[in-house]
Design a protein around this motif. Structure first.
Motif, PDB file in Angstrom:
ATOM      1  N   UNK A  30       0.833  -1.205   0.000  1.00 42.33           N
ATOM      2  CA  UNK A  30       0.000   0.000   0.000  1.00 42.33           C
ATOM      3  C   UNK A  30       0.871   1.259   0.000  1.00 42.33           C
ATOM      4  N   UNK A  31       1.985   1.229   0.720  1.00 42.04           N
ATOM      5  CA  UNK A  31       2.885   2.392   0.766  1.00 42.04           C
ATOM      6  C   UNK A  31       3.430   2.707  -0.627  1.00 42.04           C
ATOM      7  N   UNK A  39       0.865   9.680   4.068  1.00 40.59           N
ATOM      8  CA  UNK A  39       0.251   8.348   4.029  1.00 40.59           C
ATOM      9  C   UNK A  39       1.325   7.285   3.785  1.00 40.59           C
ATOM     10  N   UNK A  40       2.255   7.555   2.870  1.00 48.43           N
ATOM     11  CA  UNK A  40       3.342   6.615   2.604  1.00 48.43           C
ATOM     12  C   UNK A  40       4.154   6.350   3.871  1.00 48.43           C
ATOM     13  N   UNK A  41       4.520   7.434   4.550  1.00 52.37           N
ATOM     14  CA  UNK A  41       5.324   7.278   5.778  1.00 52.37           C
ATOM     15  C   UNK A  41       4.572   6.486   6.842  1.00 52.37           C
ATOM     16  N   UNK A  42       3.290   6.783   7.011  1.00 51.15           N
ATOM     17  CA  UNK A  42       2.497   6.062   8.011  1.00 51.15           C
ATOM     18  C   UNK A  42       2.388   4.588   7.645  1.00 51.15           C
ATOM     19  N   UNK A  43       2.147   4.279   6.400  1.00 51.30           N
ATOM     20  CA  UNK A  43       2.029   2.887   5.977  1.00 51.30           C
ATOM     21  C   UNK A  43       3.345   2.136   6.154  1.00 51.30           C
ATOM     22  N   UNK A  44       4.457   2.787   5.857  1.00 45.87           N
ATOM     23  CA  UNK A  44       5.765   2.155   6.081  1.00 45.87           C
ATOM     24  C   UNK A  44       6.006   1.928   7.566  1.00 45.87           C
ATOM     25  N   UNK A 148      -2.261   2.658  16.432  1.00 49.35           N
ATOM     26  CA  UNK A 148      -2.339   2.557  14.970  1.00 49.35           C
ATOM     27  C   UNK A 148      -3.689   3.093  14.485  1.00 49.35           C
ATOM     28  N   UNK A 149      -4.752   2.707  15.173  1.00 45.66           N
ATOM     29  CA  UNK A 149      -6.093   3.166  14.801  1.00 45.66           C
ATOM     30  C   UNK A 149      -6.175   4.683  14.921  1.00 45.66           C
ATOM     31  N   UNK A 150      -5.655   5.225  16.004  1.00 44.34           N
ATOM     32  CA  UNK A 150      -5.708   6.681  16.203  1.00 44.34           C
ATOM     33  C   UNK A 150      -4.961   7.417  15.085  1.00 44.34           C
ATOM     34  N   UNK A 153      -6.913   7.139  11.815  1.00 41.56           N
ATOM     35  CA  UNK A 153      -8.109   7.997  11.824  1.00 41.56           C
ATOM     36  C   UNK A 153      -7.752   9.457  11.594  1.00 41.56           C
ATOM     37  N   UNK A 154      -6.686   9.919  12.230  1.00 46.35           N
ATOM     38  CA  UNK A 154      -6.262  11.312  12.030  1.00 46.35           C
ATOM     39  C   UNK A 154      -5.917  11.564  10.555  1.00 46.35           C
ATOM     40  N   UNK A 155      -5.197  10.638   9.961  1.00 43.32           N
ATOM     41  CA  UNK A 155      -4.814  10.805   8.566  1.00 43.32           C
ATOM     42  C   UNK A 155      -6.041  10.685   7.651  1.00 43.32           C
ATOM     43  N   UNK A 156      -6.947   9.779   7.966  1.00 41.37           N
ATOM     44  CA  UNK A 156      -8.183   9.655   7.181  1.00 41.37           C
ATOM     45  C   UNK A 156      -8.967  10.959   7.191  1.00 41.37           C
ATOM     46  N   UNK A 157      -9.076  11.572   8.352  1.00 39.16           N
ATOM     47  CA  UNK A 157      -9.795  12.846   8.455  1.00 39.16           C
ATOM     48  C   UNK A 157      -9.109  13.922   7.625  1.00 39.16           C
ATOM     49  N   UNK A 158      -7.779  13.969   7.670  1.00 37.83           N
ATOM     50  CA  UNK A 158      -7.036  14.968   6.908  1.00 37.83           C
ATOM     51  C   UNK A 158      -7.213  14.729   5.405  1.00 37.83           C
ATOM     52  N   UNK A 159      -7.141  13.478   4.982  1.00 35.07           N
ATOM     53  CA  UNK A 159      -7.265  13.168   3.544  1.00 35.07           C
ATOM     54  C   UNK A 159      -8.685  13.403   3.041  1.00 35.07           C
TER      55      UNK A 159
END
Length: 161
Positions: A30-31, A39-44, A148-150, A153-159
C-alpha cells in the motif's frame, strides 16, 4: 475448526503471527501505491510495527497447559474468531492483490483502519487465552494497535478534507 470447538492459545498465537505478516505485506504494498507522502510514511511505519508485533508473538511461549475457554454453546468462540479472520487471514498473494485493488489513498487508509480494528478484536479474544505471564505483553500490543487506529483515523480525516 479445532477439536472441541475452540482455539487454543497456541493456535491463536499462530494466527496472530499470520495476521501480523499479512499486515506487513499489505502496508508495504500500500505504501508503494499511496500518493500522499504522509500516508506513505504512516504505511511504512505500520509495516515496521507489524514486523515488531510478529516478533513479540513468536517469542511467546505456549502455555504449559493448554485449555479451551468456556463457551455458552459448543463452537461459540470459534465461530466468532473465524468471522474475524475470514477477510483478513489470507495467503500473502491475496493480500498483495487486495492492496493493488485499492484505487486511492482514502481507500487504502479505510481498509487499513478496518484491518487494525479487526486485529484489536482478535487480540482481545487472544488475551483471554493467555497465561498471566503473557497478559501484560498482550495489553502492550493492544495499546500499540489502538495507537495505529488513532494515527490512521487522524490521517483519514485529513485526507477526507
Amino acid at each position: 475448526m479445532p477439536e472441541g470447538g475452540a482455539f487454543t492459545a497456541t493456535e491463536m498465537v499462530g494466527i496472530a503471527v499470520q495476521l501480523e505478516q499479512n499486515g506487513q505485506i499489505f502496508y508495504l504494498e500500500a505504501a508503494k501505491r499511496a500518493v500522499d507522502e504522509e500516508a506513505q510514511r504512516l504505511l511504512e511505519w505500520l509495516a515496521h510495527e507489524e514486523q515488531r508485533h510478529e516478533e513479540v508473538f513468536r517469542e511467546m511461549l505456549p502455555p504449559e497447559k493448554e485449555h479451551r475457554p468456556a463457551e455458552e454453546y459448543a463452537g461459540q468462540r470459534s465461530e466468532y474468531v473465524q468471522a474475524l479472520l475470514e477477510e483478513r487471514l489470507l495467503p500473502s498473494e491475496k493480500v498483495i492483490e487486495q492492496a493493488l485493488s485499492l484505487a486511492s489513498d482514502q481507500e487504502i487508509l479505510d481498509f487499513a483502519l478496518g484491518f487494525e480494528k479487526d486485529t484489536i478484536l482478535f487480540y482481545y479474544e487472544l488475551r483471554h487465552l493467555m497465561g498471566e505471564a503473557q497478559r501484560p505483553i498482550m495489553e502492550d500490543v493492544l495499546a500499540q494497535e489502538k495507537t495505529h487506529v488513532e494515527r490512521l483515523r487522524r490521517l483519514c480525516r485529513r485526507c477526507a478534507r
